[in-house]
Design an enzyme around this catalytic site. Structure first.
Site, PDB file in Angstrom:
ATOM      1  N   ASP A 441       7.635   4.765   3.679  1.00  0.00           N
ATOM      2  CA  ASP A 441       8.234   4.553   2.158  1.00  0.00           C
ATOM      3  C   ASP A 441       9.601   4.524   1.548  1.00  0.00           C
ATOM      4  O   ASP A 441      10.300   4.927   2.388  1.00  0.00           O
ATOM      5  CB  ASP A 441       7.429   5.899   1.726  1.00  0.00           C
ATOM      6  CG  ASP A 441       6.546   5.458   0.246  1.00  0.00           C
ATOM      7  OD1 ASP A 441       6.866   4.496  -0.380  1.00  0.00           O
ATOM      8  OD2 ASP A 441       5.612   6.317  -0.085  1.00  0.00           O
ATOM      9  N   ASP A 498       0.244   0.575  -5.271  1.00  0.00           N
ATOM     10  CA  ASP A 498      -0.486   1.887  -5.451  1.00  0.00           C
ATOM     11  C   ASP A 498      -1.677   1.704  -6.235  1.00  0.00           C
ATOM     12  O   ASP A 498      -2.525   2.783  -6.482  1.00  0.00           O
ATOM     13  CB  ASP A 498       0.449   2.818  -5.881  1.00  0.00           C
ATOM     14  CG  ASP A 498       1.214   3.566  -4.827  1.00  0.00           C
ATOM     15  OD1 ASP A 498       1.186   3.158  -3.767  1.00  0.00           O
ATOM     16  OD2 ASP A 498       2.140   4.514  -5.356  1.00  0.00           O
TER      17      ASP A 498
HETATM   18  C1  DGJ Z   1       4.046   6.233  -2.561  1.00  0.00           C
HETATM   19  C2  DGJ Z   1       3.050   5.299  -1.820  1.00  0.00           C
HETATM   20  O1  DGJ Z   1       2.870   4.124  -2.307  1.00  0.00           O
HETATM   21  C3  DGJ Z   1       1.733   6.201  -1.746  1.00  0.00           C
HETATM   22  O2  DGJ Z   1       0.810   5.606  -1.155  1.00  0.00           O
HETATM   23  C4  DGJ Z   1       2.058   7.334  -1.172  1.00  0.00           C
HETATM   24  O3  DGJ Z   1       2.457   7.190   0.154  1.00  0.00           O
HETATM   25  C5  DGJ Z   1       3.003   8.129  -1.695  1.00  0.00           C
HETATM   26  N1  DGJ Z   1       4.275   7.461  -2.129  1.00  0.00           N
HETATM   27  C6  DGJ Z   1       3.553   9.526  -1.166  1.00  0.00           C
HETATM   28  O4  DGJ Z   1       4.477  10.423  -1.603  1.00  0.00           O
END
Ligand code: DGJ
Length: 695
Positions: A441, A498
């Protein structure tokens, strides 16, 4: 004297030509020219007349337009000597290295002691042309801007499409008319970003998804790009792509652009899309086990967030496996004291409060269910509230008074000690456990753009990949904030967004397919009430939208009713039964006559088999569905097409009997491509799935 160079494949030709020692111009980029066409004559035919209000000759629109040659537009290079004095090179031919698939040209400016090199290569199978530029100096110089080799913009084109977006709203297409001056995109966020996917499509007048001519460009770099699409006063057009300006913060002796991927298509925007999809899948991404089918994912983020609890996670894992999941990904919250997003980033050690016996009990359980295990990291980040920040505040990138993003700072990835620390912590987790997947991430933008940061990230990923070659990596940055061919050289999947809202996802993945194949595009079935939009969507729609790409689940499986679980199992079983050919299928965006229908055809490269996903995003303006034209079929061949009944039972408001509701039908490619498929009426937020095969 005229120098010329050409690259050809079956569909396109790229011809470069230069007057004497000068840098070359792209004098032709378009449909394949006949053998024997003289490149020298093309150079002469390309020359423009001179009239009032012009100089006495037209300045060259070269692959790196030089400010010193009276060029009236944006130069391809802006550079200063180490002391800040602007350098205005005039490059002269030095050498070349050429074969059928590649041209490397080296030019030199003796006064400023600079060497410019341009490389072009063509892939005859995928049809992608890669173009890259480099600059060398014999002492450190300061780079402001270096464009990858400049391409001309087509003249019979009225508009261009580039891409913008936001968190949960990636891949929005912007349409801008060509006009005198510049369409300028500059991404100064330090990562590829939701806001600035580095791509450009230039359709020739009349082109659609499925027909006409179009040009596609993508800049494969993860640190933020700059694009200039400029129309000069004389009408010529140029397209420049490179790193965002002033990203190089130090004086250096060598600079290189990332590859610019370019393609011409004779069959619509889909021709560009298929080229990008295949090139990415077959030439750029390296899967650790290429023969292994893409596993169905389960990701626990939207089920538990930071509340990790072993018995609960075990229960969730059992349910996920029962639904068909083959890989369990443990998301954020397993390390440090990470009970929310305010702390612990960079403390990459298992939290003993949540996992008193370490991660092994969970991993063993996941394995016993037949799934592999993946884990989340956000390596480039640090919370001020972390033991590492307390020990090494100097490792953070940017000033102390910077604005935090999600309560965190970025680490300075240019520092070898930072990379060493991250490597050791991550390698300890990877070598101590049976893990085959990282969700990587990157949740904040940088305090300022910095090319050294991107190079540092690449170096860390490359080292981990070399030492843990069996581990796949997913590129995530609050969803789709780091998607580009540069990161995908090092990773195998992107977390596209997301947004697990299937309605939003339908559009995002439709547009992303101009560049991304199914194999790398993660798509998950989200919760009944979407956590990021509040929308309530039926499980059928959620499941089929996820089944359009690399499928996974991300809801708490304990919320599923029996009916929902049965639907999800059914769609997952369909995806597993089809994923091997879908992996290699081309995603063809259909020209939908109804703006409320977002439709695509996924088809084998030999055209023998396809599936059409027709997503009804909204209520239509007209009463009955308009026929949907298919594409890339053989006009004289016969196809059997069948509505997949498990996708949707037609609602009772569909009172008629269109034939597809009753039975499979045999129709010619000609009919399907010119009249189209008449689908039954349906509610918005539903999906028709139509399977077809050539008879
Ligand atoms: C942002 C990501 O896009 C989510 O899927 C998740 O992994 C969160 N971060 C976790 O903090």
């Amino acid at each position: 004297m005229i120098r010329t160079w050409s690259l050809h494949d079956e569909r396109q030709s790229l011809v470069l030509a230069a007057h004497r020692e000068h840098l070359p111009e792209v004098v032709y980029f378009g449909p394949r020219l006949p053998d024997g066409e003289s490149a020298e004559t093309l150079f002469m035919a390309y020359g423009l007349d001179v009239t009032g209000g012009m100089l006495d000759a037209n300045p060259e629109l070269s692959i790196c337009p030089e400010a010193t040659r009276s060029f009236p537009g944006q130069p391809g290079l802006i550079v200063r000597d180490g002391d800040g004095r602007p350098l205005l090179p005039k490059f002269c031919y030095e050498s070349e290295e050429v074969d059928e698939r590649k041209i490397v040209l080296t030019y030199r400016d003796e006064t400023d002691r600079l060497t410019y090199q341009a490389r072009f290569s063509i892939d005859p199978k995928t049809h992608i042309i890669e173009a890259q530029a480099a600059l060398e100096a014999d002492r450190p110089v300061l780079l402001h801007w270096l464009s990858a080799p400049v391409f001309p913009g087509p003249q019979l084109s009225d508009e261009m499409f580039d891409f913008a977006g936001r968190w949960c709203g990636e891949f929005q297409m912007n349409r801008t008319a060509w006009s005198p001056g510049i369409r300028y995109r500059e991404n100064r966020t330090g990562r590829t970003g939701h806001e600035h996917f580095p791509g450009l499509i230039v359709p020739v007048r009349g082109a659609t998804n499925a027909q006409g001519q179009a040009y596609g460009f993508h800049y494969g770099w993860s640190g933020g790009h700059r694009m200039v699409a400029e129309e000069l006063p004389d009408g010529r057009r140029q397209i420049q792509f490179g790193q965002a300006a002033r990203m190089e913060r130090d004086a250096l002796t060598r600079f290189e652009t990332a590859p610019l991927y370019a393609v011409f298509s004779n069959d619509g925007i889909n021709g560009c899309a298929v080229a990008f999809q295949r090139h990415l899948r077959d030439r750029i991404v390296a899967f650790p086990k290429p023969d292994r089918a893409r596993p169905v994912h389960y990701n626990c983020w939207e089920a538990v967030y930071f509340n990790h609890n072993l018995p609960e996670l075990k229960d969730i894992a059992e349910r996920a496996a029962d639904l068909g999941a083959e890989r369990f990904v443990l998301d954020d919250g397993w390390f440090g004291q990470r009970d929310d997003d305010t702390s612990s980033l960079s403390d990459w050690e298992v939290d003993p409060r949540k996992y008193p016996d370490g991660l092994d009990p969970l991993i063993k359980h996941v394995h016993s269910l037949g799934m592999t295990f993946g884990i989340w990291f956000e390596p480039e980040m640090i919370n001020p509230d972390s033991s590492i920040h307390r020990a090494h505040p100097e490792w953070a990138l940017g000033g102390e008074d910077q604005i935090l993003g999600r309560q965190q700072k970025a680490l300075n990835m240019a520092l070898p000690e930072v990379r060493e620390f991250l490597y050791e912590r991550m390698a300890a987790i990877l070598s101590g456990h049976d893990i085959d997947y990282i969700k990587w991430d990157h949740n904040r933008v940088l305090p300022m753009p910095d090319a050294a940061q991107t190079r540092g990230s690449y170096a860390l990923i490359d080292r981990l990949r070399a030492d843990f070659p069996h581990v796949e990596i997913e590129s995530c940055a609050s969803g789709g904030g780091r998607i580009d061919f540069g990161i995908l050289k090092r990773t195998q999947r992107v977390w596209l967004s997301d947004s697990n809202d299937a309605l939003e996802r339908l559009r995002i993945q439709h547009n992303a397919a101009i560049f991304l194949p199914m194999a790398v595009t993660g798509s998950h079935v989200g919760p009944r009430v979407c956590h990021t939009s509040g929308r309530v969507l039926d499980i059928r729609f959620r499941a089929w939208v996820a089944a359009q790409r690399h499928m996974g689940f991300e809801m708490d499986p304990r919320e599923l009713t029996e009916d929902e679980a049965a639907v999800l199992k059914g769609v997952t079983a369909w995806w597993k039964a089809n994923r091997d050919w879908l992996y290699y299928a081309d995603i063809l965006r259909l020209d939908s006559p109804d703006p409320s229908v977002i439709a695509e055809q996924q088809q084998t490269s030999d055209g023998s088999r396809f599936v059409v996903f027709a997503g009804k995003a909204d209520t239509s303006a007209q009463i009955a569905p308009r026929p949907l034209r298919l594409t890339r079929l053989e006009a004289n061949a016969l196809y059997q097409v069948e509505l997949r009944r498990t996708a949707e039972a037609p609602p009772t408001l569909s009172r008629g009997n269109p034939v597809l509701k009753q039975q499979p039908v045999k129709l010619s490619g000609q009919y399907l491509m010119s009249y189209g498929l008449t689908l039954p009426w349906s509610f918005p937020q539903s999906m028709w799935v139509i399977e077809g095969k050539k008879l």
